[in-house]
Write a protein that holds these residues in place. Structure first.
Motif, mmCIF file in Angstrom:
data_model
loop_
_atom_site.group_PDB
_atom_site.id
_atom_site.type_symbol
_atom_site.label_atom_id
_atom_site.label_comp_id
_atom_site.label_asym_id
_atom_site.label_seq_id
_atom_site.Cartn_x
_atom_site.Cartn_y
_atom_site.Cartn_z
ATOM 1 N N ARG A 4 0.820 -1.212 0.000
ATOM 2 C CA ARG A 4 0.000 0.000 0.000
ATOM 3 C C ARG A 4 0.851 1.258 0.000
ATOM 4 O O ARG A 4 0.437 2.272 -0.531
ATOM 5 C CB ARG A 4 -0.953 -0.018 1.191
ATOM 6 C CG ARG A 4 -2.109 -0.977 0.993
ATOM 7 C CD ARG A 4 -2.981 -1.059 2.245
ATOM 8 N NE ARG A 4 -4.081 -1.990 2.056
ATOM 9 C CZ ARG A 4 -3.984 -3.306 2.193
ATOM 10 N NH1 ARG A 4 -2.823 -3.854 2.505
ATOM 11 N NH2 ARG A 4 -5.036 -4.079 2.013
ATOM 12 N N ARG A 5 2.038 1.192 0.569
ATOM 13 C CA ARG A 5 2.877 2.396 0.609
ATOM 14 C C ARG A 5 3.303 2.833 -0.793
ATOM 15 O O ARG A 5 3.715 3.972 -0.994
ATOM 16 C CB ARG A 5 4.071 2.197 1.511
ATOM 17 C CG ARG A 5 5.084 1.214 1.004
ATOM 18 C CD ARG A 5 6.246 1.102 1.959
ATOM 19 N NE ARG A 5 7.179 0.092 1.489
ATOM 20 C CZ ARG A 5 8.005 -0.550 2.247
ATOM 21 N NH1 ARG A 5 8.045 -0.286 3.533
ATOM 22 N NH2 ARG A 5 8.819 -1.443 1.748
ATOM 23 N N GLY A 8 1.581 6.061 -2.818
ATOM 24 C CA GLY A 8 2.126 7.424 -2.850
ATOM 25 C C GLY A 8 2.951 7.667 -4.101
ATOM 26 O O GLY A 8 2.876 8.736 -4.713
ATOM 27 N N LYS A 127 -6.319 5.207 4.658
ATOM 28 C CA LYS A 127 -5.145 6.077 4.612
ATOM 29 C C LYS A 127 -5.086 6.803 3.268
ATOM 30 O O LYS A 127 -5.266 6.199 2.214
ATOM 31 C CB LYS A 127 -3.865 5.274 4.819
ATOM 32 C CG LYS A 127 -2.639 6.158 4.806
ATOM 33 C CD LYS A 127 -1.380 5.436 5.164
ATOM 34 C CE LYS A 127 -0.265 6.483 5.119
ATOM 35 N NZ LYS A 127 1.026 5.957 5.299
ATOM 36 N N HIS A 129 -2.946 8.711 0.442
ATOM 37 C CA HIS A 129 -1.611 8.836 -0.148
ATOM 38 C C HIS A 129 -1.694 10.035 -1.084
ATOM 39 O O HIS A 129 -2.445 10.013 -2.055
ATOM 40 C CB HIS A 129 -1.241 7.557 -0.895
ATOM 41 C CG HIS A 129 -1.363 6.332 -0.041
ATOM 42 N ND1 HIS A 129 -0.306 5.824 0.677
ATOM 43 C CD2 HIS A 129 -2.432 5.540 0.242
ATOM 44 C CE1 HIS A 129 -0.710 4.766 1.344
ATOM 45 N NE2 HIS A 129 -1.991 4.569 1.106
#
Length: 150
Positions: A4-5, A8, A127, A129
């Protein structure tokens, strides 16, 4: 399987491409064409939903550009092995006639009014991004601009 990071980085890639002069509509810079479209409106903002391929305010003239960026977004997800189920929302926001910010808009580095661009990708965990870009632009004027022939 992707992470998931990486969303960004995908948001950064989308906003970088959207800001570039290669983002064209009928051979002219897409951001300038969007600016011309909202120039007479009270709100100088445009929102593009990358998941549903919708633009607000709506104008059919931008359907191809919206479709292109939606496909690019989904292609980047596939390339990084990120399941579409991980995405709750993905938007590109463009704010014209934004407040001048010295550290972002670099006075006299480009002509026109300050313009802020943001790409937000919200994952299934809630979250956000976020990637941002800044530029200056004028509303599209075919008399002052050269048309791309590609």
């Amino acid at each position: 399987m992707g992470r998931r990071r990486e969303l960004g980085s995908i948001a950064s890639g989308i906003i970088g491409s959207f800001r570039s002069r290669n983002n064209d509509v009928d051979g002219y810079w897409g951001i300038g064409k969007l600016y011309l479209f909202v120039d007479h409106l009270q709100s100088k903002c445009v929102s593009i939903d990358l998941c549903s391929q919708r633009i607000a305010p709506y104008n059919p003239h931008f359907d191809l550009m919206t479709e292109c960026y939606s496909k690019m977004f989904k292609g980047l997800l596939i390339k990084r092995s990120i399941p579409l189920e991980w995405i709750r929302a993905a938007y590109v926001y463009v704010e014209f006639e934004a407040d001048y910010e010295e550290r972002h808009h670099n006075w006299r580095s480009a002509l026109g009014n300050p313009c802020n661009l943001v790409c937000v990708v919200v994952d299934d965990n809630g979250k956000s991004h976020v990637a941002r870009a800044y530029t200056n632009c004028f509303p599209h004027d075919a008399k002052r601009e050269s048309r791309s022939i590609r």
